[in-house]
Design a protein around this motif. Structure first.
Motif, PDB file in Angstrom:
ATOM      1  N   THR A  19       8.681  -5.828  56.453  1.00  0.00           N
ATOM      2  CA  THR A  19       7.200  -5.998  56.166  1.00  0.00           C
ATOM      3  C   THR A  19       6.823  -7.118  55.176  1.00  0.00           C
ATOM      4  O   THR A  19       6.238  -8.165  55.132  1.00  0.00           O
ATOM      5  N   LEU A  23       5.322 -10.884  55.236  1.00  0.00           N
ATOM      6  CA  LEU A  23       4.235 -11.357  54.410  1.00  0.00           C
ATOM      7  C   LEU A  23       4.542 -12.451  53.513  1.00  0.00           C
ATOM      8  O   LEU A  23       3.579 -13.385  53.276  1.00  0.00           O
ATOM      9  N   CYS A  80      -5.991 -12.159  42.975  1.00  0.00           N
ATOM     10  CA  CYS A  80      -5.224 -11.791  44.264  1.00  0.00           C
ATOM     11  C   CYS A  80      -4.506 -13.082  44.658  1.00  0.00           C
ATOM     12  O   CYS A  80      -3.584 -12.982  45.215  1.00  0.00           O
ATOM     13  N   VAL A  86      -1.582  -7.482  48.242  1.00  0.00           N
ATOM     14  CA  VAL A  86      -0.857  -6.273  48.418  1.00  0.00           C
ATOM     15  C   VAL A  86      -0.355  -6.040  47.016  1.00  0.00           C
ATOM     16  O   VAL A  86      -0.402  -4.836  46.673  1.00  0.00           O
ATOM     17  N   LYS A  87       0.277  -6.809  46.367  1.00  0.00           N
ATOM     18  CA  LYS A  87       0.904  -6.504  45.017  1.00  0.00           C
ATOM     19  C   LYS A  87      -0.308  -6.284  44.050  1.00  0.00           C
ATOM     20  O   LYS A  87      -0.247  -5.234  43.128  1.00  0.00           O
ATOM     21  N   LYS A  90      -1.375  -2.822  44.598  1.00  0.00           N
ATOM     22  CA  LYS A  90      -0.331  -1.798  44.147  1.00  0.00           C
ATOM     23  C   LYS A  90      -0.617  -1.551  42.636  1.00  0.00           C
ATOM     24  O   LYS A  90      -0.516  -0.665  42.066  1.00  0.00           O
TER      25      LYS A  90
END
Length: 137
Positions: A19, A23, A80, A86-87, A90
């Motif tokens: 994944t 990405l 972002c 995603v990071k 998280k």
């Protein structure tokens, strides 16, 4: 410079799963990330300052709440672009930031609800203050 690129683009020294590789293959270039970070960050600052200017106008509290909230959303969007969504999520939902993240997201929503649906300008101002405090924690 290469180390800075790896950190900002989310590339780490540990092995990546399928994944993460997918990405990474579809991510923006470093230059594009920095450009959109700057655009979103400046837009966020501009909206926050514009909202503060509206605060001093008669019945400008509604505009202040809206522009301040848009400014905070733009500031979040700017980071972002540097880290990737995603990071960013998280990091936002790590145990040390969890309470501040939940308070900030709830205040973003409640500010707009207080202005548009509930019609409580004082409550909207309180939620804007809480947004600020949650973003600084």
């Amino acid at each position: 410079m290469e180390k800075l690129r790896r950190v900002l683009s989310g590339h780490e020294d540990e092995e990546q799963g399928l994944t993460a590789q997918v990405l990474d293959a579809s991510t923006l270039s470093f230059g594009t990330r920095v450009k959109w970070f700057a655009i979103c960050f400046v837009t966020g600052i501009f909206c926050s300052i514009l909202g503060t200017a509206f605060l001093w106008l008669p019945s400008g509290l509604k505009l202040f709440a809206v522009f301040y909230t848009i400014g905070n959303i733009a500031a979040l969007a700017s980071t972002c672009f540097l880290m990737g969504p995603v990071k960013q999520l998280k990091k936002m939902f790590e145990p040390t930031r969890l309470i501040a993240t939940i308070v900030m997201l709830l205040c973003l929503i409640c500010t707009l609800c207080a202005v548009f649906w509930w019609g409580k300008k004082g409550l909207a101002l309180l939620f804007c203050i809480l947004q600020f405090l949650a973003m600084t924690c």
